[in-house]
Design a protein around this motif. Sequence first.
Motif, short mmCIF file in Angstrom:
data_model
loop_
_atom_site.label_atom_id
_atom_site.label_comp_id
_atom_site.label_asym_id
_atom_site.label_seq_id
_atom_site.Cartn_x
_atom_site.Cartn_y
_atom_site.Cartn_z
N THR A 178 -4.31 16.64 4.60
CA THR A 178 -4.00 15.42 3.86
C THR A 178 -4.86 14.29 4.38
O THR A 178 -5.58 14.44 5.39
N PHE A 179 -4.80 13.18 3.69
CA PHE A 179 -5.44 11.97 4.18
C PHE A 179 -4.56 11.43 5.32
O PHE A 179 -3.33 11.55 5.28
N ASN B 280 -4.21 2.30 -4.61
CA ASN B 280 -5.46 1.92 -3.96
C ASN B 280 -6.59 1.92 -4.99
O ASN B 280 -6.45 2.51 -6.07
N GLY C 26 -2.31 -1.22 -3.28
CA GLY C 26 -0.87 -1.33 -3.52
C GLY C 26 -0.21 0.04 -3.45
O GLY C 26 -0.88 1.06 -3.30
N SER D 220 0.86 -1.20 0.00
CA SER D 220 0.00 0.00 0.00
C SER D 220 0.89 1.24 0.00
O SER D 220 2.10 1.15 0.27
N GLY D 221 0.26 2.38 -0.26
CA GLY D 221 1.00 3.64 -0.15
C GLY D 221 1.41 3.88 1.29
O GLY D 221 2.49 4.42 1.56
N THR D 222 0.55 3.48 2.23
CA THR D 222 0.86 3.67 3.65
C THR D 222 2.10 2.87 4.02
O THR D 222 2.99 3.37 4.73
N VAL E 99 2.92 16.57 0.46
CA VAL E 99 1.85 15.88 -0.28
C VAL E 99 1.43 16.70 -1.51
O VAL E 99 1.26 17.92 -1.39
N ALA F 132 -3.32 8.80 6.17
CA ALA F 132 -2.23 7.84 5.89
C ALA F 132 -0.88 8.54 5.75
O ALA F 132 0.16 7.91 5.95
N SER F 133 -0.87 9.85 5.40
CA SER F 133 0.41 10.56 5.31
C SER F 133 1.06 10.66 6.68
O SER F 133 2.28 10.67 6.79
N ALA G 96 1.07 10.00 -3.53
CA ALA G 96 0.07 8.91 -3.56
C ALA G 96 -1.00 9.16 -4.63
O ALA G 96 -1.46 8.23 -5.28
N GLU G 97 -1.39 10.44 -4.79
CA GLU G 97 -2.51 10.75 -5.68
C GLU G 97 -2.05 11.32 -7.01
O GLU G 97 -2.88 11.68 -7.85
N SER H 4 0.37 5.57 -4.37
CA SER H 4 -0.66 4.61 -3.95
C SER H 4 -1.36 4.06 -5.19
O SER H 4 -1.64 4.81 -6.13
N ASP I 153 4.99 12.68 -0.86
CA ASP I 153 3.80 11.82 -0.84
C ASP I 153 3.02 12.13 -2.12
O ASP I 153 2.16 13.01 -2.17
N LEU J 248 5.10 4.60 2.72
CA LEU J 248 5.46 5.76 3.56
C LEU J 248 6.17 5.30 4.84
O LEU J 248 7.14 5.92 5.28
N LYS K 145 -7.55 5.15 -6.88
CA LYS K 145 -6.52 5.97 -7.52
C LYS K 145 -6.58 5.88 -9.04
O LYS K 145 -7.25 5.01 -9.59
C1 PLP Z 1 -2.12 11.62 0.27
C2 PLP Z 1 -2.18 10.15 0.54
N1 PLP Z 1 -1.14 9.56 1.16
C3 PLP Z 1 -1.11 8.25 1.39
C4 PLP Z 1 -2.16 7.44 1.01
C5 PLP Z 1 -2.11 6.00 1.37
O1 PLP Z 1 -2.18 5.13 0.31
P1 PLP Z 1 -2.82 3.68 0.50
O2 PLP Z 1 -4.29 3.83 0.59
O3 PLP Z 1 -2.39 2.95 -0.74
O4 PLP Z 1 -2.25 3.07 1.73
C6 PLP Z 1 -3.26 8.00 0.35
C7 PLP Z 1 -4.41 7.26 -0.15
O5 PLP Z 1 -5.03 6.41 0.08
C8 PLP Z 1 -3.27 9.39 0.12
O6 PLP Z 1 -4.32 9.97 -0.48
#
Ligand code: PLP
Length: 404
Positions: free
Chosen positions: A117-118, A221, A231, A91-93, A169, A120-121, A197-198, A219, A195, A96, A224
């Motif tokens: 941000t979301f 996800n 992933g 995952s993106g998480t 981000v 997960a950052s 991710a998007e 990401s 980051d 990170l 996305k």
């Molecule tokens: C800005 C940002 N960072 C990190 C993530 C984490 O990615 P993931 O959902 O693949 O873990 C996301 C999205 O989901 C995101 O939008």
Amino acid sequence: MANGPISVQVAWLPKTSRIIQQLWVIPREELSSVQKLKKILISPPEISYSDIQYILNYIQPENFFDFRHNHQFESKIAGIVGMPYVLSAQSGTAALHLALKVLGVKTGDTVLCQSMTFVASANPILYERANPVFIDSEPETLNMDPELLEKAIQELFKKGIKPAAIIYVHTFGTPGNADEVMRIGRQYGIPIIEDAAEALGSYYDNTPAGNFGDISVFSFNINKIISTGGGGALCSKNKKYVEKARFLANQAKEQRQHYEHCELGYNYQLNPFAAILGKAQLPKLKHRAEKKRELHRFYFDLFKNLKNIKLIGESHKSRSNFWVNAVIFENYDTYNSMVSLFEAFGVEVKPLWKPMHMQPLYKSYMHYLNGVSENAYRLGLFLPSGSSMTKAQRDQIEYIIKKL
Ligand SMILES: Cc1ncc(COP(=O)(O)O)c(C=O)c1O
């Protein structure tokens, strides 16, 4: 009553919202004709029939554990982003988290992170028991405000604290003022985790997003622009960073005949079957980014004469994939109208992210604010932004917005 007009209850709007009354003048027939369309989602999954066809070619037992698919997926990402070393991750998480591990972030360290941000950052900072310091946004793209970032660093330096990393981000897929953030990172010797991710398929100053940071993260996800079902990826120009991340992502398994572990590792590798889906999807990136840009232009034309609504756009050097479109209202009346109308007409509607410094989990951590992210959260909404949006769905949205 059966043929009467419709009233809509939106749980998170104040009960006194004027639009509840306004909706009583929308005839039931008018609603039912548009409600026959499928619900219009903000960021719908885009897995096509051709992706399924592609995957079907690989339905053999050996492909479920053949990591060559990951390596092929990784080299395609490397080509798009212009980063020579790439690790595909669960995952993106996870990517990170690995980025922080690779940079040596440890208990008690300080990590600067964008507030808008979301979640997960920010969460991987707490995984490592480090302390986040949240930085507010600039108003144009809602990316981290470089002036506030520099102020935070100078004040931390005065207290004898050198931040271990900056998490920057590309908000909603759009790079903001990346030059300035990179300049600050270099000047103060603080590594930058981009980051992105998007932001796969976005550019800043003709350079792909994800090419700037010491480490960048994507990401894949399900929501996305390119998805592996779930992933992520970690990219760098520094081979050692990616090698270390690969080692940690595979349970920190030492290269021995037996199972030997000297360090704490993780199960963060991408499943090879997800990598196959990623390989099927990546060739569609350019087309999807173009469709999303076209959708952004559609919204731009719709909103350009509405003085009390601002559509979030690009900075002068960025070319966004417009992963998701967002608007900020000047007042609650129009905001409430839009929410209620979208709900009534089967269009998904959500407020913009609640900034990290306002989250119960994070509000006790240090933050540098200018009011931009709070205002964006209180008066901002995401708009449906799928690249597969049909003409009928666009017409429906246009029809609603013209009612405002
Ligand atoms: C800005 C940002 N960072 C990190 C993530 C984490 O990615 P993931 O959902 O693949 O873990 C996301 C999205 O989901 C995101 O939008």
